[in-house]
Design an enzyme around this catalytic site. Sequence first.
Site, PDB file in Angstrom:
ATOM      1  N   HIS A  60       0.855  -1.191   0.000  1.00  0.00           N
ATOM      2  CA  HIS A  60       0.000   0.000   0.000  1.00  0.00           C
ATOM      3  C   HIS A  60       0.888   1.237   0.000  1.00  0.00           C
ATOM      4  O   HIS A  60       2.121   1.116  -0.004  1.00  0.00           O
ATOM      5  CB  HIS A  60      -0.983  -0.028   1.178  1.00  0.00           C
ATOM      6  CG  HIS A  60      -0.356  -0.156   2.537  1.00  0.00           C
ATOM      7  ND1 HIS A  60       0.563   0.747   3.015  1.00  0.00           N
ATOM      8  CD2 HIS A  60      -0.504  -1.088   3.518  1.00  0.00           C
ATOM      9  CE1 HIS A  60       0.931   0.388   4.235  1.00  0.00           C
ATOM     10  NE2 HIS A  60       0.314  -0.728   4.561  1.00  0.00           N
ATOM     11  N   CYS A  67       2.291 -11.347  20.988  1.00  0.00           N
ATOM     12  CA  CYS A  67       1.343 -10.741  20.038  1.00  0.00           C
ATOM     13  C   CYS A  67       1.749 -11.188  18.644  1.00  0.00           C
ATOM     14  O   CYS A  67       2.860 -10.869  18.193  1.00  0.00           O
ATOM     15  CB  CYS A  67       1.357  -9.219  20.133  1.00  0.00           C
ATOM     16  SG  CYS A  67       0.418  -8.476  18.776  1.00  0.00           S
ATOM     17  N   CYS A 113       2.489  -8.255  16.198  1.00  0.00           N
ATOM     18  CA  CYS A 113       3.832  -7.669  16.302  1.00  0.00           C
ATOM     19  C   CYS A 113       4.911  -8.712  16.049  1.00  0.00           C
ATOM     20  O   CYS A 113       6.068  -8.365  15.878  1.00  0.00           O
ATOM     21  CB  CYS A 113       4.104  -7.113  17.702  1.00  0.00           C
ATOM     22  SG  CYS A 113       3.046  -5.771  18.206  1.00  0.00           S
ATOM     23  N   CYS A 169      -2.753  -5.499  23.087  1.00  0.00           N
ATOM     24  CA  CYS A 169      -1.593  -4.908  22.411  1.00  0.00           C
ATOM     25  C   CYS A 169      -2.060  -3.542  21.906  1.00  0.00           C
ATOM     26  O   CYS A 169      -3.089  -3.450  21.234  1.00  0.00           O
ATOM     27  CB  CYS A 169      -1.158  -5.785  21.238  1.00  0.00           C
ATOM     28  SG  CYS A 169      -0.195  -4.879  20.026  1.00  0.00           S
ATOM     29  N   LYS A 210      -5.976   6.600   9.873  1.00  0.00           N
ATOM     30  CA  LYS A 210      -5.039   5.490   9.767  1.00  0.00           C
ATOM     31  C   LYS A 210      -5.535   4.517   8.691  1.00  0.00           C
ATOM     32  O   LYS A 210      -6.734   4.269   8.606  1.00  0.00           O
ATOM     33  CB  LYS A 210      -4.964   4.799  11.128  1.00  0.00           C
ATOM     34  CG  LYS A 210      -3.798   3.886  11.193  1.00  0.00           C
ATOM     35  CD  LYS A 210      -3.472   3.405  12.573  1.00  0.00           C
ATOM     36  CE  LYS A 210      -2.270   2.506  12.409  1.00  0.00           C
ATOM     37  NZ  LYS A 210      -2.220   1.353  13.159  1.00  0.00           N
TER      38      LYS A 210
HETATM   39  N1  MSP Z   1       8.720  -6.946   8.212  1.00  0.00           N
HETATM   40  C1  MSP Z   1       8.829  -5.882   9.144  1.00  0.00           C
HETATM   41  C2  MSP Z   1      10.122  -5.112   8.919  1.00  0.00           C
HETATM   42  C3  MSP Z   1      11.373  -5.926   9.004  1.00  0.00           C
HETATM   43  S1  MSP Z   1      12.766  -4.953   8.651  1.00  0.00           S
HETATM   44  C4  MSP Z   1      14.057  -5.938   8.984  1.00  0.00           C
HETATM   45  C5  MSP Z   1       7.660  -4.920   8.970  1.00  0.00           C
HETATM   46  N2  MSP Z   1       6.943  -5.053   7.858  1.00  0.00           N
HETATM   47  S2  MSP Z   1       5.679  -4.129   7.467  1.00  0.00           S
HETATM   48  O1  MSP Z   1       5.227  -4.596   6.195  1.00  0.00           O
HETATM   49  O2  MSP Z   1       4.728  -4.123   8.529  1.00  0.00           O
HETATM   50  O3  MSP Z   1       6.211  -2.682   7.338  1.00  0.00           O
HETATM   51  C6  MSP Z   1       7.267  -2.406   6.437  1.00  0.00           C
HETATM   52  C7  MSP Z   1       7.625  -0.931   6.486  1.00  0.00           C
HETATM   53  O4  MSP Z   1       6.515  -0.177   6.020  1.00  0.00           O
HETATM   54  C8  MSP Z   1       7.943  -0.448   7.890  1.00  0.00           C
HETATM   55  O5  MSP Z   1       9.065   0.388   7.903  1.00  0.00           O
HETATM   56  C9  MSP Z   1       6.702   0.310   8.285  1.00  0.00           C
HETATM   57  O6  MSP Z   1       6.964   1.375   9.162  1.00  0.00           O
HETATM   58  C10 MSP Z   1       6.270   0.854   6.936  1.00  0.00           C
HETATM   59  N3  MSP Z   1       4.848   1.185   6.931  1.00  0.00           N
HETATM   60  C11 MSP Z   1       3.781   0.348   7.026  1.00  0.00           C
HETATM   61  N4  MSP Z   1       2.645   1.105   7.031  1.00  0.00           N
HETATM   62  C12 MSP Z   1       2.957   2.414   6.942  1.00  0.00           C
HETATM   63  C13 MSP Z   1       2.238   3.606   6.779  1.00  0.00           C
HETATM   64  N5  MSP Z   1       0.929   3.662   6.817  1.00  0.00           N
HETATM   65  N6  MSP Z   1       2.959   4.738   6.539  1.00  0.00           N
HETATM   66  C14 MSP Z   1       4.311   4.723   6.395  1.00  0.00           C
HETATM   67  N7  MSP Z   1       5.015   3.629   6.546  1.00  0.00           N
HETATM   68  C15 MSP Z   1       4.392   2.506   7.048  1.00  0.00           C
HETATM   69  O7  MSP Z   1       7.455  -4.099   9.838  1.00  0.00           O
END
Ligand code: MSP
Length: 519
Positions: free
Chosen positions: A18, A126, A129, A144, A298
């Site tokens: 996304h 969780c 997480c 959580c 969000k």
């Molecule tokens: N797989 C873990 C990261 C492991 S790094 C060794 C993870 N994955 S995630 O898919 O949930 O998120 C990936 C990245 O996208 C993260 O840096 C997270 O902060 C970012 N984002 C996910 N949703 C977001 C928004 N709505 N806005 C900006 N960034 C966000 O966490």
Amino acid sequence: MEKFYTTTAIDYVNGAPHIGHAYEKILTDVIQRHFSKRIKDVYMLTGVDEHGIKIQKTSALLNISPKEFCDMNAQKFIDAWKLLDINYSQFIRTTDEMHIKAVQKIFTKLINKGDIYKHSYKGLYCSGCEAFLSEKDLDEDGNCPVHKKKPEVVSEENYFFKLTKYKDAIIKHIKDNPDFIIPSFRANEVLNQLENIEDISVSRAKTSVNWGIDVETDDSQVIYVWIDALSNYITALGYSVDSIDDKFKKYWPAEVQVIGKDILKFHAIYWIALLMALELPLPKHLLAHGWITIDEAKMSKSLGNVVSPESVMKAFNMDSPDAFRYYMASAAPVGKDGNYSDDDFKEKVNAHLANSMGNLLNRTLSMLVKYFDGEIKKEFIVESELFKKAKETIKEVKHHFDYFEVAEAAGKIFELVDCINKYVTDNAPWTLAKEGKMKECGEVLYVVLETMCAVSSLIYPYCPNIAQNMAKQLKYNLDTFYDDITFNNIKEGKLISKDEIKPVFLRLDSEFAPKSAKK
Ligand code: MSP
């Protein structure tokens, strides 16, 4: 600095990409493209995070193997980054064989070193997480705070990592290096979290989770997802404890690791401790970006407001991602949250890319054709105060990028564009032409076009296609390094003919656009 290695977080493949994921990849890509105009050897890593209970459960629901599920979804990320012209050097998947082997070796090395030990444990897990939480992490309902769900009570014999052994060294590193965590206001948060850290569980019994990397020396356990995931930054470069590729020797440590604010703890504490335990150098900077909301809310599946990069491209009928890249990259000051809305997107990119920048070039080239048949005459070539302003802007933009202030740098570029527009209005070349002051008119056009060469270089990281288009019409070499930009690019002679003039960015036309990018 001879090389520049930058990484993004690797995204969980349990969903589709996304615009929050896209925000991070765009920021990182803009950073690496900017530095590619300052440093010869630039390397960007991105990828996907494929292990863990969520993938195990989702693939089981779909009645396919976890690997099949990962293959399907990893491709969605690869396709999305292609659509957005993310110019990464390498895409890692944590199911890659070389990654799996290297993670196993890292784990075994830390067992042998005594930094990983076995211990019986009862804790609150969780699965959202993919982490154990302590009582004080929970909200007032015992949920959580991120996933609003009660964590499961898990009782297992796990391997533990001696995080506490590295606590003091991490605190010292953060305090000694005030620009290690960007933005600096997040450093305090991490220092507070460090106050209460305990050793962490770094494996799960296969009876609870089996979709993960096996502990090499114990076939009842799989390695905790975060140890697996974090290691990607070095395994991708060929680090594997006893065999180390030249690529690793060349690029590690990373100059900047770009991550979201929600996973700063894992990077500033767990990752740094892991590197310390492996006796490897630490990344120079961690850039913790803010979150992207949609219409100030969000993004979430349950609210039905998840926007994919593809849907934005389709909604506005765009064949190039530049406008979206520019909008995202300038969505928020460094580290702060940003917002996406269809209306704001359209308004901002129409104003900046079409009206201010695109029209400026288009009008100037058209006047050159109208008054001088597209020719620059020798007497047009003069010095200008505007060149000084452009040189200053190059300096300021570089300075912002030294602190990864991508949106702030974009602001400076458009200040310069505004100055050029003001210069045109103040000097009114059309009036000069009407009055027969052709030399003065030609000078104004020349000064604008010469300055626009610098603009194309500066806007390139955000809008690589628009920049190419501008450079082509200006006969300017976009490969020029920022320090080598001179203001004698436009030469005497024919620059352009009428049919070579093309608008570099067409206004986003709502006529063709569905009402919204939301699904
Ligand atoms: N797989 C873990 C990261 C492991 S790094 C060794 C993870 N994955 S995630 O898919 O949930 O998120 C990936 C990245 O996208 C993260 O840096 C997270 O902060 C970012 N984002 C996910 N949703 C977001 C928004 N709505 N806005 C900006 N960034 C966000 O966490």
